[in-house]
Motif scaffolding. Structure first.
Motif, PDB file in Angstrom:
ATOM      1  N   ILE A  80      10.133 -10.981 -59.885  1.00  0.00           N
ATOM      2  CA  ILE A  80       9.470 -11.900 -58.859  1.00  0.00           C
ATOM      3  C   ILE A  80       8.765 -11.072 -57.875  1.00  0.00           C
ATOM      4  CG2 ILE A  80       9.970 -13.495 -56.989  1.00  0.00           C
ATOM      5  CD1 ILE A  80      12.464 -14.257 -58.485  1.00  0.00           C
ATOM      6  N   GLU A  81       7.471 -11.276 -57.330  1.00  0.00           N
ATOM      7  CA  GLU A  81       7.058 -10.740 -56.370  1.00  0.00           C
ATOM      8  C   GLU A  81       7.075 -11.370 -55.164  1.00  0.00           C
ATOM      9  OE1 GLU A  81       2.822  -8.396 -55.474  1.00  0.00           O
ATOM     10  OE2 GLU A  81       3.604  -8.720 -57.342  1.00  0.00           O
ATOM     11  N   TRP A  82       7.802 -11.187 -54.123  1.00  0.00           N
ATOM     12  CA  TRP A  82       8.120 -11.884 -52.845  1.00  0.00           C
ATOM     13  C   TRP A  82       6.922 -11.637 -51.913  1.00  0.00           C
ATOM     14  CZ3 TRP A  82      11.042 -16.034 -52.167  1.00  0.00           C
ATOM     15  CH2 TRP A  82      12.257 -16.260 -53.048  1.00  0.00           C
ATOM     16  N   PHE A  83       6.246 -12.440 -51.342  1.00  0.00           N
ATOM     17  CA  PHE A  83       5.165 -12.374 -50.271  1.00  0.00           C
ATOM     18  C   PHE A  83       4.231 -11.241 -50.902  1.00  0.00           C
ATOM     19  CE2 PHE A  83       9.194 -13.844 -48.234  1.00  0.00           C
ATOM     20  CZ  PHE A  83       8.566 -14.944 -47.313  1.00  0.00           C
ATOM     21  N   PRO A 269       4.183  -2.875 -49.703  1.00  0.00           N
ATOM     22  CA  PRO A 269       4.591  -4.141 -50.135  1.00  0.00           C
ATOM     23  C   PRO A 269       5.921  -4.643 -49.879  1.00  0.00           C
ATOM     24  CG  PRO A 269       3.496  -2.940 -51.997  1.00  0.00           C
ATOM     25  CD  PRO A 269       3.811  -1.907 -50.814  1.00  0.00           C
ATOM     26  N   PHE A 270       6.164  -5.791 -49.693  1.00  0.00           N
ATOM     27  CA  PHE A 270       7.597  -6.607 -49.427  1.00  0.00           C
ATOM     28  C   PHE A 270       8.450  -6.081 -50.296  1.00  0.00           C
ATOM     29  CE2 PHE A 270      10.533 -10.035 -49.534  1.00  0.00           C
ATOM     30  CZ  PHE A 270      10.618 -10.380 -48.272  1.00  0.00           C
ATOM     31  N   ASN A 271       8.178  -5.751 -51.658  1.00  0.00           N
ATOM     32  CA  ASN A 271       9.199  -5.374 -52.702  1.00  0.00           C
ATOM     33  C   ASN A 271       9.140  -3.744 -52.658  1.00  0.00           C
ATOM     34  OD1 ASN A 271       9.413  -7.766 -53.395  1.00  0.00           O
ATOM     35  ND2 ASN A 271       8.969  -7.801 -55.418  1.00  0.00           N
ATOM     36  N   HIS A 272       8.762  -3.027 -51.806  1.00  0.00           N
ATOM     37  CA  HIS A 272       8.737  -1.424 -51.924  1.00  0.00           C
ATOM     38  C   HIS A 272      10.265  -1.210 -51.599  1.00  0.00           C
ATOM     39  CE1 HIS A 272       7.573   2.821 -51.448  1.00  0.00           C
ATOM     40  NE2 HIS A 272       8.309   2.702 -50.378  1.00  0.00           N
ATOM     41  N   PRO A 273      11.044  -0.299 -52.428  1.00  0.00           N
ATOM     42  CA  PRO A 273      12.233   0.079 -52.219  1.00  0.00           C
ATOM     43  C   PRO A 273      12.461   1.011 -50.969  1.00  0.00           C
ATOM     44  CG  PRO A 273      11.338   1.492 -53.762  1.00  0.00           C
ATOM     45  CD  PRO A 273      10.068   0.494 -53.465  1.00  0.00           C
ATOM     46  N   ILE A 274      13.735   0.719 -50.337  1.00  0.00           N
ATOM     47  CA  ILE A 274      14.195   1.403 -49.214  1.00  0.00           C
ATOM     48  C   ILE A 274      15.492   2.021 -49.360  1.00  0.00           C
ATOM     49  CG2 ILE A 274      12.779   0.028 -47.474  1.00  0.00           C
ATOM     50  CD1 ILE A 274      15.312  -1.209 -46.705  1.00  0.00           C
ATOM     51  N   CYS A 275      16.297   1.486 -50.260  1.00  0.00           N
ATOM     52  CA  CYS A 275      17.739   2.025 -50.289  1.00  0.00           C
ATOM     53  C   CYS A 275      18.360   1.895 -51.545  1.00  0.00           C
ATOM     54  CB  CYS A 275      18.674   1.682 -49.107  1.00  0.00           C
ATOM     55  SG  CYS A 275      18.928  -0.130 -49.095  1.00  0.00           S
ATOM     56  N   ILE A 276      19.199   2.604 -51.967  1.00  0.00           N
ATOM     57  CA  ILE A 276      19.994   2.490 -53.177  1.00  0.00           C
ATOM     58  C   ILE A 276      21.441   2.514 -52.558  1.00  0.00           C
ATOM     59  CG2 ILE A 276      20.736   3.538 -55.373  1.00  0.00           C
ATOM     60  CD1 ILE A 276      18.293   5.405 -55.072  1.00  0.00           C
ATOM     61  N   ASN A 277      22.216   1.283 -53.161  1.00  0.00           N
ATOM     62  CA  ASN A 277      23.667   1.217 -52.836  1.00  0.00           C
ATOM     63  C   ASN A 277      24.424   1.492 -53.737  1.00  0.00           C
ATOM     64  OD1 ASN A 277      23.812   0.999 -50.065  1.00  0.00           O
ATOM     65  ND2 ASN A 277      23.392  -1.142 -49.902  1.00  0.00           N
ATOM     66  N   ALA A 293      12.328  -3.548 -49.070  1.00  0.00           N
ATOM     67  CA  ALA A 293      12.286  -3.917 -47.453  1.00  0.00           C
ATOM     68  C   ALA A 293      12.371  -5.237 -47.180  1.00  0.00           C
ATOM     69  CB  ALA A 293      10.759  -3.500 -46.979  1.00  0.00           C
ATOM     70  N   GLY A 294      12.297  -6.082 -48.131  1.00  0.00           N
ATOM     71  CA  GLY A 294      12.463  -7.631 -47.970  1.00  0.00           C
ATOM     72  C   GLY A 294      13.851  -7.996 -47.468  1.00  0.00           C
ATOM     73  N   ILE A 295      14.892  -6.951 -47.748  1.00  0.00           N
ATOM     74  CA  ILE A 295      16.163  -7.299 -47.186  1.00  0.00           C
ATOM     75  C   ILE A 295      16.257  -7.809 -46.044  1.00  0.00           C
ATOM     76  CG2 ILE A 295      17.331  -6.123 -48.964  1.00  0.00           C
ATOM     77  CD1 ILE A 295      18.017  -3.919 -46.765  1.00  0.00           C
TER      78      ILE A 295
END
Length: 508
Positions: A80-83, A269-277, A293-295
Motif C-alpha cells: 500500500i502507498e499511503w498518502f 514520501p509518506f512511506n519513506h523509511p525513518i527507523c528500524i526496530n 515517516a507515516g508512523i
C-alpha cells in the motif's frame, strides 16, 4: 464479563480530545455515534476516510499535498502507498513548536537533572544535522545508536530523519557480539555511542565494546562518543577507528564564522523509511521491521485520543534506545507534550526517592510500564513516600505480557485510587497501539478496554475463523499506516510474509 472481572473505571470525562474529533466526524459525515464502539466500527469500516481525517485534524506539515490516501501497489497486505504524492518530513513535524516551553526533562540514577526547551531542542537538532551533513550523511544512509535514554539520542534521531536517513541500534546493555551483529546488519555510516550508563545501580561501559563493533562494521565512517565521565576525555581513542567526541563532531557543523546552517528538512514520501526496530530475537535471529515517516499519525492518535494528553502534560519514559518504546513517544512532542527521559531502573532508589516519588516530584501525567515491572514493584513492596502527590497523574498503561487483575489492584491501592489503569498492547512490528482507551467507557481489571480507532483486531481460531470468548490468535484485518513497510534486508519480502502472513492469508 466473567465472574472474576472487576470494574475499575466507570467515570465520565467531559470534552476529551476524542470527543472533539468525534464531533468533527459526526458533522462532516452526518453521523451520530452513541458509544465508542459505534465510533470504532465507523473507523474500521471507513478506514481510508478515518486516516485522511487524522491527517487534517493534526495538521500534518507537508510541502506537497497528497493525491490519494490509499493506493494498492501489489497483492500483499502491506503493498500500500499511503498518502501518495505527498512530500513532508517527519522531523519537521515533530519540531513544529520552537518556543521556550519545556520539551524534555532528564533525570538519572546518579542524581543528574536537566530540562530542555523546545527552542533549545530545535537548535540542538539543527547543529547535529549540520554536522551529519558536513560528514556526508545522505537520504537512505543509516545512523546507529548505542546509547541509553538521553537527550543526545533524541537530537541525533531527529537530525537523522531531517536528512532522510534511517535510525536504529542495539540496546545499550548488549555486549560487543550482540551489538556488533545489529550494527553491522545496518551497514551504517555513523555510530553515536555513550561511554557509560548506570541502571539499577549496575555499571555499563558501552565504550569498551566499540573497538569490536567498529572492527566488525566496515561501513562506519565516523564514531561519535558522548562522554559522561571525566576520565573518558583522557582515554586513548586510537583503538576506535574514526572516533570523535560529540562536541568536536558538532563543532564541525558550524560555518567558518561560527554560525550554524539552517536545517534543510528533506521533503520525502509518506512511506519513506525513518527507523528500524529490531526484535529481541526470541523466535530466531532478530528481525528488523522498517517503519516509515507515516508512523507520525497513528502515534498522535494514541497520545491525543486514547491517552487524552494535552500540551504541557508529561510522559515518563524509562526505556533506552533499541527498544521500540524509546522512539514511540517522540512524536508526542508535536502536541506540546513534555518527554521525561528517566535514564535508569524503576526499582532504583534515587537519593531516597523511589519511582512513585519521582512521578510525584516531576508531576508525571502518563507512564507505560511493562507488566513485569509492575509485578516486581509489587513484590518488592515499593510504595510512595507519605506526602507524595499524584494530582497530575492521569493514566498508567501496562503491557508487554498479559496484564493481571492484581496489577490493577496494586496500582489503585498503592498510587491512586481513581487512576485510569489500562492494558495497552502493540508490538515491535507496529507503531501505534492495537488497543485503545476511552475515558467515557467502562474498563475492567485485567482486560483490554477497547481496540484502538482504525484498528480492526479480531481473534482467529486455527481454521482462520473469527471467534469470541475462545482462545486464538490476535489478527489485524485492516491495513493501517502503523505497520512496517518491509523487513530490513529481506529479499523479496520473503521473511516478512513467511513470518506474518503465512498463517492467515491477507491478514497480519
Amino acid at each position: 464479563m466473567g465472574k472474576q472481572t472487576t470494574l475499575v473505571w466507570n467515570k465520565k470525562v467531559p470534552n476529551t480530545e476524542m470527543d472533539k474529533f468525534k464531533k468533527v466526524i459526526e458533522e462532516k459525515y452526518n453521523r451520530n455515534f452513541s458509544s465508542y464502539w459505534e465510533f470504532h466500527k465507523w473507523s474500521v469500516e471507513n478506514y481510508i476516510d478515518f486516516w485522511e481525517e487524522l491527517w487534517h485534524y493534526f495538521g500534518v506539515i507537508a510541502s506537497r499535498p497528497y493525491d490519494q490516501v490509499f493506493k494498492k501497489i501489489g497483492n500483499g497486505f502491506l503493498d500500500i502507498e499511503w498518502f501518495s504524492g505527498a512530500r513532508f518530513n517527519f522531523a519537521e513535524n515533530i519540531l513544529r513548536i520552537r518556543d521556550n516551553r519545556t520539551a524534555i526533562i532528564y533525570a538519572d540514577e546518579l542524581g543528574n537533572d536537566e530540562t530542555v526547551t523546545f527552542a533549545e531542542m530545535y537548535n540542538e537538532v539543527k547543529l547535529y544535522a549540520a554536522a551529519f551533513r558536513r560528514y556526508g550523511l545522505r537520504i537512505g544512509d543509516r545512523v546507529a545508536c548505542y546509547m541509553s535514554n538521553r537527550k543526545e539520542a533524541i537530537f541525533a534521531m531527529l537530525a537523522t530523519t531531517s536528512i532522510g536517513a534511517i535510525w536504529s541500534g542495539p540496546l545499550p546493555y548488549y555486549g560487543a557480539r550482540a551489538a556488533s551483529n545489529i550494527v553491522n546488519n545496518m551497514e551504517p555510516k555513523f555510530l553515536i555511542a555513550v561511554d557509560h550508563l548506570q541502571d539499577n545501580g549496575h555499571q555499563f561501559y558501552p565504550i569498551d565494546n566499540l573497538p569490536a563493533i567498529v572492527n566488525n562494521t566496515p561501513s562506519l565512517e565516523k564514531v561519535i562518543i558522548v562522554p559522561t565521565k571525566e576520565e573518558t576525555y583522557s582515554r586513548d581513542l586510537s583503538d576506535i577507528r574514526s572516533s570523535v567526541f560529540l562536541q568536536d563532531f558538532l563543532q564541525s557543523g558550524r560555518t567558518s564564522d561560527g554560525l550554524v546552517p539552517d536545517i534543510e528538512f528533506e521533503q520525502l514520501p509518506f512511506n519513506h523509511p525513518i527507523c528500524i526496530n529490531f526484535t529481541s530475537g526470541t523466535t530466531g535471529l532478530p528481525k528488523g521491521p522498517v517503519h516509515s515517516a507515516g508512523i507520525l499519525i497513528p502515534i498522535l492518535r494514541d497520545f491525543a485520543f486514547h491517552l487524552n494528553l494535552k500540551c504541557g502534560d508529561i510522559v515518563f519514559n524509562c526505556f533506552p534506545v533499541g527498544w521500540s518504546l524509546w522512539d514511540y513517544p517522540i512524536s508526542s512532542l508535536a502536541l506540546g507534550i513534555k518527554l521525561f527521559l528517566y535514564n535508569g531502573s524503576p526499582y532504583f532508589n534515587r537519593r531516597g526517592s523511589n519511582i512513585w516519588d519521582i512521578f510525584s516530584q516531576y508531576k508525571v501525567s502518563f507512564a507505560f510500564l511493562a507488566t513485569s515491572m509492575v509485578d516486581k514493584l509489587e513484590k518488592e513492596k515499593i510504595t510512595p513516600t507519605p506526602g507524595a502527590n499524584f494530582d497530575s497523574l492521569k493514566i498508567i498503561g501496562i503491557g508487554g505480557s498479559p496484564v493481571k487483575k492484581q496489577n490493577f489492584e496494586y496500582l489503585h491501592s498503592t498510587v491512586k485510587e481513581d487512576l485510569f489503569v489500562g492494558s495497552m498492547y502493540g508490538s515491535t512490528e507496529v507503531f501505534g497501539a492495537f488497543s485503545g482507551f476511552d475515558f467515557n467507557t467502562q474498563s475492567f481489571g485485567g482486560e483490554i478496554q477497547a481496540p484502538a480507532l482504525g484498528v480492526d483486531i479480531r481473534c482467529f481460531d486455527h481454521n482462520g475463523n473469527s471467534v469470541v470468548g475462545r482462545r486464538g490468535e490476535l489478527v489485524v484485518s485492516t491495513p493501517t499506516p502503523a505497520f512496517p513497510i518491509y523487513l530490513w534486508r529481506d529479499v523479496d519480502n520473503r521473511r516478512m510474509y513467511d513470518t506474518y502472513f503465512s498463517k492467515y492469508e491477507g491478514r497480519l
